[in-house]
Design an enzyme around this catalytic site. Structure first.
Site, PDB file in Angstrom:
ATOM      1  CB  ALA A  60      13.705   2.164   7.114  1.00  0.00           C
ATOM      2  CB  VAL A  86       8.475   3.931   3.439  1.00  0.00           C
ATOM      3  CG1 VAL A  86       8.137   4.973   4.505  1.00  0.00           C
ATOM      4  CG2 VAL A  86       9.524   4.460   2.475  1.00  0.00           C
ATOM      5  CE  LYS A  87       7.460  -2.200  10.731  1.00  0.00           C
ATOM      6  NZ  LYS A  87       8.349  -2.835  11.725  1.00  0.00           N
ATOM      7  CB  VAL A  88       3.424   4.109   6.678  1.00  0.00           C
ATOM      8  CG1 VAL A  88       2.428   5.213   6.945  1.00  0.00           C
ATOM      9  CG2 VAL A  88       4.436   4.522   5.608  1.00  0.00           C
TER      10      VAL A  88
END
Ligand code: G3P
Length: 217
Positions: A60, A86-88
């Site tokens: 996400a 967590v997509k960064v």
């Protein structure tokens, strides 16, 4: 090699899950918008719905581009479900956030990676996954698969644990070639995964088996 599906479409995610080969899902703001998911609560509900369908990791993506914003969003995203990663984005404040998340036991996927140097930085910062976009590199007449090969070599040189997640997959042979050169994960449209099923000799052979069976009845 892990198979992720690159979509926020619940029907396609369910179909891929039913195939029995799915290890996870990646989403991004464009894919969420394509499904018409708007508003914080709807976004949260949609991630929950995806996590209910699959058993593996669900990436996400944060929208913030400042350090504290990325941290706050990431912390909120992982509260939604234990499967959330967590997509960064690969930006300076993103790299700082990757280090923070790694130090705090939060799994990450570093996205928008287009060079070996960026992949090296993501691994140094403790990213769980790094996402080189091979299709978008091919689109501008550069070598997407070559980038996967180079990252593989660099990570193997130093034993980095960051998993290479080949993203922006456009067709079935991207998946096959990623497997040959040692990508840890591919994230793909369902159509490219289903393309792996196809061979004309399988269809011809099956038709012959079935017609011979019918004749013998
Ligand atoms: O989710 C990231 C990546 O897979 C995007 O692919 O097709 O928009 O280049 P694409």
């Amino acid at each position: 090699m892990k198979f992720f599906i690159d979509t926020a479409n619940l029907d396609q995610i369910a179909e891929a899950q039913q195939l029995g080969c799915l290890d996870g899902v990646t989403t991004n703001p464009s894919l969420m918008a394509k499904e018409g998911i708007k508003g914080n609560q709807n976004v949260i509900n949609h991630y929950k719905a995806i996590c209910d369908i699959v058993t593996g990791d669900v990436s996400a993506e944060v929208i913030s581009v400042d350090y504290q914003g990325i941290i706050n969003e990431g912390k909120a995203l992982v509260e939604i479900h234990p499967q959330i990663v967590v997509k960064v984005p690969m930006i300076e404040q993103g790299v700082r956030a990757l280090r923070y998340f790694s130090d705090h036991g939060i799994r990450t996927n570093c996205t928008l990676v287009f060079s070996v140097g960026q992949a090296l930085l993501a691994a140094k910062a403790g990213a769980t996954y790094v996402s080189p976009f091979i299709g978008r590199l091919d689109d501008i007449s550069t070598d997407g698969l070559g980038l996967i090969e180079e990252i593989r070599e660099v990570y193997d040189n130093y034993g980095f644990q960051t998993e290479i997640l080949a993203a922006s997959i456009r067709h079935t042979m991207h998946i096959v070639n990623c497997a040959k050169i040692g990508a840890d994960v591919i994230t793909s449209p369902l159509s490219a995964i289903k393309g792996l099923l196809k061979h004309p000799l399988t269809d011809i052979g099956l038709e012959k088996f079935l017609s011979d069976h019918r004749k013998s009845q």
